[in-house]
Design a protein around this motif. Structure first.
Motif, PDB file in Angstrom:
ATOM      1  N   PRO A  80      26.022 -15.544 -61.737  1.00 34.32           N
ATOM      2  CA  PRO A  80      26.001 -16.828 -62.433  1.00 34.32           C
ATOM      3  C   PRO A  80      24.625 -17.289 -62.864  1.00 34.32           C
ATOM      4  N   SER A  81      23.566 -16.872 -62.164  1.00 34.89           N
ATOM      5  CA  SER A  81      22.227 -17.334 -62.519  1.00 34.89           C
ATOM      6  C   SER A  81      21.495 -16.269 -63.320  1.00 34.89           C
ATOM      7  N   GLU A 116      20.903  -7.099 -53.778  1.00 35.24           N
ATOM      8  CA  GLU A 116      20.732  -8.128 -54.813  1.00 35.24           C
ATOM      9  C   GLU A 116      19.403  -8.860 -54.656  1.00 35.24           C
ATOM     10  N   SER A 117      19.072  -9.258 -53.428  1.00 34.78           N
ATOM     11  CA  SER A 117      17.822 -10.003 -53.217  1.00 34.78           C
ATOM     12  C   SER A 117      16.608  -9.144 -53.549  1.00 34.78           C
ATOM     13  N   ALA A 118      16.689  -7.845 -53.255  1.00 36.71           N
ATOM     14  CA  ALA A 118      15.587  -6.944 -53.613  1.00 36.71           C
ATOM     15  C   ALA A 118      15.480  -6.779 -55.118  1.00 36.71           C
ATOM     16  N   ALA A 119      16.621  -6.687 -55.793  1.00 38.60           N
ATOM     17  CA  ALA A 119      16.616  -6.534 -57.254  1.00 38.60           C
ATOM     18  C   ALA A 119      16.039  -7.768 -57.936  1.00 38.60           C
ATOM     19  N   ARG A 120      16.360  -8.942 -57.430  1.00 37.56           N
ATOM     20  CA  ARG A 120      15.867 -10.187 -58.026  1.00 37.56           C
ATOM     21  C   ARG A 120      14.368 -10.366 -57.803  1.00 37.56           C
ATOM     22  N   CYS A 358      20.519 -14.474 -52.752  1.00 38.48           N
ATOM     23  CA  CYS A 358      21.513 -13.573 -53.364  1.00 38.48           C
ATOM     24  C   CYS A 358      22.694 -14.417 -53.832  1.00 38.48           C
ATOM     25  N   PRO A 359      22.468 -15.266 -54.821  1.00 33.41           N
ATOM     26  CA  PRO A 359      23.491 -16.221 -55.257  1.00 33.41           C
ATOM     27  C   PRO A 359      24.774 -15.579 -55.773  1.00 33.41           C
ATOM     28  N   LYS A 364      30.601 -14.820 -54.458  1.00 33.23           N
ATOM     29  CA  LYS A 364      31.751 -14.001 -54.078  1.00 33.23           C
ATOM     30  C   LYS A 364      32.239 -14.374 -52.686  1.00 33.23           C
ATOM     31  N   MET A 365      31.326 -14.592 -51.748  1.00 30.76           N
ATOM     32  CA  MET A 365      31.690 -15.010 -50.397  1.00 30.76           C
ATOM     33  C   MET A 365      32.436 -16.349 -50.425  1.00 30.76           C
TER      34      MET A 365
END
Length: 377
Positions: A80-81, A116-120, A358-359, A364-365
């Motif tokens: 979403p972000s 995800e947090s690493a990718a961002r 990791c938004p 999803k959670m």
């Protein structure tokens, strides 16, 4: 004489068939000067070269497939972000590695959040996820929401883990091929310990366990590892340049002082042993020694493993900021915490980490949590 199928003949005809504009051009130039004929020949050769080039390129892509997903996943739904990945990954930036040594191919929320947090936080780096359970012959990933979500990040690459290839050219090649290794009680953790030190030695970059949530870019932490607690280094985070002598010594110690029956002997204890020899010290403290940096616990282990339950306790905004002020990443200690229920949404420290870093995974959670609540009614 070799027989030519109808399909092959049709492909050949398509490749060399002149489009209508070339036929019209032919009629025009034949009524003009001779130089125009040479121009026509040049255009025809350029057209043929273009078809041949792209035909060869497409064939090479088919010949060397990579694991990927179909376009059916909706990135707008999962992410979403906006992503700060303008320009795509740069080959000059060090890779970020994750390794899954078990056969599982159904990533957890925490696994997804880690990647995800690493990718961002590393938009200019390739985030490489190596999974032993992936089939090297099958070019598509298993159908799972986490793979669909992570495929939305252009710098994430999910690949099969080929252990024989990874260990080749190192002392660990012979170690891995010994059949009794697979019977040891801590085989998967030991295998993970082996993978990370070989990855760092061969390729360099950053290694992270799949139970980290990354808060900041880690690229400036070079030749570094973190202090877990008093006198113990942990290899859940490693950052080294390729072919570094310290990693070479770790590989040597792995084989020469091997004991797969003692938990941690090939992991934290190995790194601690080698660092003490490297620095000629008896007690490990936050320091830089011969170019290798032992980071203080707050850098990547702000919550000690003994206090892992604090991850599930509520904290206010001030406490959250204070706790993570000097922190680059948070280790979640999944071996201890994986069975604990996390309320979504909530003010729990772990829930806030998911929400901020990791938004997409958090969304999803939250969606799954809402669906479970509706079913329970």
């Amino acid at each position: 004489m070799m027989a030519v199928s109808g399909e092959q003949a049709l492909d050949g005809e398509r490749m060399f068939r002149m489009p209508s504009f070339l036929l019209k051009l032919t009629r025009v130039v034949l009524s003009h000067k001779l130089w125009a004929v040479f121009f026509l020949i040049f255009v025809f050769i350029s057209f043929t070269y273009h078809k041949l080039y792209w035909g060869i390129w497409e064939d090479s892509e088919n010949r060397f497939p990579t694991h990927g997903l179909s376009a059916e996943s909706s990135c707008a739904h999962y992410v979403p972000s906006p992503l700060s990945t303008v320009g795509g990954p740069s080959p000059s930036a060090g890779n970020v590695f994750f390794v899954e040594t078990s056969q599982q191919t159904a990533p957890s929320y925490l696994f997804s959040c880690s990647v995800e947090s690493a990718a961002r936080t590393h938009p200019a780096s390739r985030v490489v996820v190596l999974m032993r359970g992936l089939d090297k012959k099958n070019t598509s990933l298993p159908k799972h929401w986490a793979f669909s979500l992570l495929s939305c990040f252009p710098n994430v690459e999910i690949r099969p883990l080929d252990l024989t290839e990874l260990f080749s050219g190192t002392p660990l090649a012979q170690w891995y091929l010994q059949p009794q290794r697979h019977l040891e009680p801590h085989f998967f953790p030991v295998l993970s310990d082996a993978c990370r030190i070989v990855l760092m030695w061969k390729f360099g970059g950053i290694y992270l366990d799949t139970d980290f949530i990354v808060l900041k870019n880690l690229q400036n932490l070079t030749n570094a590892l973190g202090i877990q607690d008093h006198d113990v280094l942990n290899g859940a985070f490693l950052s080294f340049k390729p072919k570094h002598k310290f990693m070479e010594l770790c590989i040597q110690d792995f084989v020469e002082d091997y004991n797969g029956w003692i938990w941690g002997h090939q992991g934290p204890e190995l790194l601690s042993r080698v660092f003490k020899k490297w620095c000629s010290i008896r007690t490990i403290r936050s320091m830089s020694c011969q170019g290798v940096n032992a980071l203080p616990p707050e850098a990547v282990y702000p919550v000690p493993w003994q206090d892992w339950k604090k991850l599930f306790e509520a904290v206010n905004a001030s406490e959250f900021h204070k706790l993570l002020k000097n922190t680059y990443a948070v280790h979640i200690w999944n071996k201890l915490s994986h069975g604990t229920k996390l309320e979504i949404p909530s003010q729990a420290l772990l829930a806030q980490l998911y929400s901020q870093f990791c938004p997409a995974t958090y969304a999803k959670m939250k969606q799954d949590s809402e669906q479970l609540s509706r079913r329970a009614v």
